[in-house]
Every structure is written in C-alpha cells, then in structure tokens.
Design a protein around this motif. Structure first.
Motif, mmCIF file in Angstrom:
data_model
loop_
_atom_site.group_PDB
_atom_site.id
_atom_site.type_symbol
_atom_site.label_atom_id
_atom_site.label_comp_id
_atom_site.label_asym_id
_atom_site.label_seq_id
_atom_site.Cartn_x
_atom_site.Cartn_y
_atom_site.Cartn_z
ATOM 1 N N SER A 1 0.832 -1.200 0.000
ATOM 2 C CA SER A 1 0.000 0.000 0.000
ATOM 3 C C SER A 1 0.871 1.256 0.000
ATOM 4 O O SER A 1 2.066 1.225 0.334
ATOM 5 C CB SER A 1 -0.909 0.010 1.232
ATOM 6 O OG SER A 1 -0.168 0.297 2.407
ATOM 7 N N SER A 2 0.261 2.379 -0.338
ATOM 8 C CA SER A 2 1.001 3.648 -0.348
ATOM 9 C C SER A 2 1.427 4.060 1.052
ATOM 10 O O SER A 2 2.383 4.834 1.212
ATOM 11 C CB SER A 2 0.131 4.746 -0.981
ATOM 12 O OG SER A 2 -1.087 4.894 -0.267
ATOM 13 N N ASP A 3 0.761 3.546 2.077
ATOM 14 C CA ASP A 3 1.149 3.866 3.451
ATOM 15 C C ASP A 3 2.532 3.330 3.795
ATOM 16 O O ASP A 3 3.155 3.796 4.753
ATOM 17 C CB ASP A 3 0.132 3.287 4.437
ATOM 18 C CG ASP A 3 -1.199 4.008 4.403
ATOM 19 O OD1 ASP A 3 -1.221 5.192 4.002
ATOM 20 O OD2 ASP A 3 -2.218 3.394 4.760
ATOM 21 N N ALA A 4 3.007 2.340 3.030
ATOM 22 C CA ALA A 4 4.304 1.715 3.316
ATOM 23 C C ALA A 4 5.391 2.191 2.357
ATOM 24 O O ALA A 4 6.422 1.531 2.218
ATOM 25 C CB ALA A 4 4.182 0.196 3.250
ATOM 26 N N GLU A 5 5.186 3.331 1.699
ATOM 27 C CA GLU A 5 6.129 3.749 0.670
ATOM 28 C C GLU A 5 7.535 4.009 1.210
ATOM 29 O O GLU A 5 8.498 4.008 0.451
ATOM 30 C CB GLU A 5 5.621 4.991 -0.057
ATOM 31 C CG GLU A 5 5.574 6.251 0.779
ATOM 32 C CD GLU A 5 5.171 7.459 -0.038
ATOM 33 O OE1 GLU A 5 5.022 7.311 -1.267
ATOM 34 O OE2 GLU A 5 5.004 8.547 0.548
ATOM 35 N N PHE A 6 7.688 4.200 2.545
ATOM 36 C CA PHE A 6 9.011 4.470 3.108
ATOM 37 C C PHE A 6 9.577 3.267 3.850
ATOM 38 O O PHE A 6 10.574 3.367 4.554
ATOM 39 C CB PHE A 6 8.935 5.691 4.042
ATOM 40 C CG PHE A 6 10.164 6.564 3.995
ATOM 41 C CD1 PHE A 6 10.626 7.091 2.803
ATOM 42 C CD2 PHE A 6 10.872 6.864 5.160
ATOM 43 C CE1 PHE A 6 11.758 7.893 2.753
ATOM 44 C CE2 PHE A 6 12.006 7.663 5.128
ATOM 45 C CZ PHE A 6 12.443 8.174 3.914
ATOM 46 N N VAL A 7 8.934 2.117 3.682
ATOM 47 C CA VAL A 7 9.428 0.877 4.293
ATOM 48 C C VAL A 7 10.237 0.137 3.245
ATOM 49 O O VAL A 7 9.706 -0.257 2.202
ATOM 50 C CB VAL A 7 8.269 0.005 4.802
ATOM 51 C CG1 VAL A 7 8.815 -1.257 5.469
ATOM 52 C CG2 VAL A 7 7.393 0.788 5.774
ATOM 53 N N GLN A 8 11.498 -0.071 3.519
ATOM 54 C CA GLN A 8 12.395 -0.690 2.541
ATOM 55 C C GLN A 8 13.323 -1.697 3.216
ATOM 56 O O GLN A 8 13.864 -1.445 4.296
ATOM 57 C CB GLN A 8 13.273 0.385 1.865
ATOM 58 C CG GLN A 8 12.579 1.234 0.834
ATOM 59 C CD GLN A 8 12.489 0.526 -0.531
ATOM 60 O OE1 GLN A 8 12.677 -0.679 -0.630
ATOM 61 N NE2 GLN A 8 12.205 1.284 -1.571
ATOM 62 N N GLY A 9 13.497 -2.842 2.578
ATOM 63 C CA GLY A 9 14.516 -3.801 2.988
ATOM 64 C C GLY A 9 14.255 -4.508 4.296
ATOM 65 O O GLY A 9 15.180 -5.063 4.896
ATOM 66 N N GLN A 10 13.004 -4.552 4.726
ATOM 67 C CA GLN A 10 12.683 -5.151 6.019
ATOM 68 C C GLN A 10 12.193 -6.588 5.868
ATOM 69 O O GLN A 10 11.603 -6.958 4.857
ATOM 70 C CB GLN A 10 11.613 -4.326 6.727
ATOM 71 C CG GLN A 10 12.003 -2.881 6.957
ATOM 72 C CD GLN A 10 13.306 -2.751 7.723
ATOM 73 O OE1 GLN A 10 13.432 -3.262 8.847
ATOM 74 N NE2 GLN A 10 14.289 -2.073 7.130
#
Length: 248
Positions: free
Chosen positions: A227-236
C-alpha cells in the motif's frame, strides 16, 4: 494495478492472492506443475471479481521467470506489484543432500527472486512493491530445513542489496515471514500427515500467542507493504509469527 503472485495457486500464496484480489484488476498466479490446483484457485477467486490468469512456469529457471513476467505484461494495467511465494520443498540434511537437487532448491527458494525482479523491470514503476515470502528458517536452523532455509536466507540478502537500486525508482522491496501455517507443505517437509499434526499441535502450544498463524496474519502485512502507506518501508523482514523464536 497488476498483481503477480508466484506460488499463488495453493497455501500461503493463494491466501495472499485472495487478500489482494480487486474487482476488474489483473491478478496473475504462477505455479509450477499442479494444473488441478490452478483451476481450483481460479474458481475460488472468481467471486472477488478480479481478472485472474494462471501461468505455468518454473521460476527457479531464468526462462520461467521471464514467462511469468511476459504473461503479466500481456495483462498489465498500470504499475505492477510482485509477491514471490513460490518455494521448493526438499527436506534433507546438508551433508547427505543430493547436490543437484539442493542446487535446484536454492535457485527456486533464493535466486529466483533476482530472476523475477530483473524480468519485471519493464513493469515496475513508481509505486510498485515487491514482497518476498520468507521463513523463520532463514535465520534459525531447523532439522532437514536447509534447502529451504538457506535459499530464503539468500533471498533476504538479495532484498537488502536490491534496495539501493530499486528505491531511487520509487519501487519498494521487503519480506514477510509467516509463522507455521497449516498447509500441505508441512506434511511434505516432516514426512506425512501424522507427523504434521504433531508438529502443528506443538507449534500452537509453544507459541507465545497460543495458536498457529492464520492467513490474515501474514496476508494483512503483505497488503500493507504493497500500500502507499508503506512507501518508506524498505529492505525489512517482518515476522508475523505471534512471537515464535523470540526465545529458546
């Protein structure tokens, strides 16, 4: 948005596909060999109204990954999301493993992530998300699990290394590791239905949350990551397992 789910006709992959299905939107399910399961998956997903298409391909081979993405390109509607849930079950110790079969397992369970991402590049755009379905066995050694666990550990590493290349494109990549789920793969891994029942019962009893994983536990996390809410979640790598493996 086109959604591609590898291993999407059974078990964990199918549960995720059902969660992500949207009326009128393309949903591509990749599978390796079970045609009957593919037809059953299409029937199960029909009420969602999604435009479901199945493609038979071995994503452990570069040509197979290319075939999956070619099928997605034929039905693309805007940016694409990819959920890589396909896995090869090969229960074995490492010292006694058939090396040819072990290599194949590592390709399916690990290297295939890179195969798929490379072949998906023309379909990836700002807002696209990639989620790899991992396992606690990628970080915790378990009996006869090396062919799956080592492959998933490789893929988790690939997730991290792909972030610096994908993030500038506006594409995010992460992994989700469900807890033990009651699927046919458990019996394949432990040697039969009776053994699987014992493993599942023990897992539920010893889990800090007091139960096995439900489809919604991990599918909801995948949905969030796309979702767009997770656009800053990376590499987790997010473990949706009720607290299993936190302590010995």
């Amino acid at each position: 948005m086109t959604v591609v789910v590898t291993g999407g006709t059974k078990g964990i992959g199918l549960a995720i596909a059902e969660r992500l299905a949207r009326p009128g939107e393309p949903l591509v399910l990749a599978y390796r060999s079970d045609d009957a399961a593919a037809e059953a998956a299409k029937a199960r997903l029909a009420p969602t109204g999604a435009d479901v298409f199945t493609v038979r391909a071995d994503v452990g081979e570069i040509d197979g990954a290319a075939a999956v993405m070619a099928a997605a390109a034929d039905r693309a509607a805007g940016p694409m999301h990819l959920v890589h849930s396909a896995a090869m079950i090969y229960p074995t110790t490492l010292l006694q493993a058939d090396l040819a079969k072990f290599t194949q397992a590592i390709q399916v369970n690990g290297l295939s992530l890179l195969y798929l991402v490379q072949k998906a590049l023309p379909l990836l755009d700002r807002g696209s998300g990639i989620v790899f379905i991992s396992s606690a066995g990628a970080r915790t050694a378990q009996p006869n699990y090396g062919a799956l666990g080592a492959g998933k550990a490789l893929a988790e590493s690939l997730v991290r290394y792909l972030v610096p290349e994908l993030a500038p494109m506006g594409v995010r990549i992460n992994a989700v590791a469900p807890g033990l789920v009651d699927t046919s793969s458990v019996a394949d891994m432990v040697g039969g239905e009776d053994a699987a029942l014992r493993v599942l019962e023990r897992a539920a009893r010893t889990n800090p949350s007091g139960r096995l994983s439900r489809d919604s536990d991990y599918a909801a996390v995948v949905e969030f990551l796309l979702s767009s809410d997770a656009e800053f979640v990376q590499g987790q790598v997010i473990h949706a397992n009720g607290g299993a493996y936190i302590s010995a």
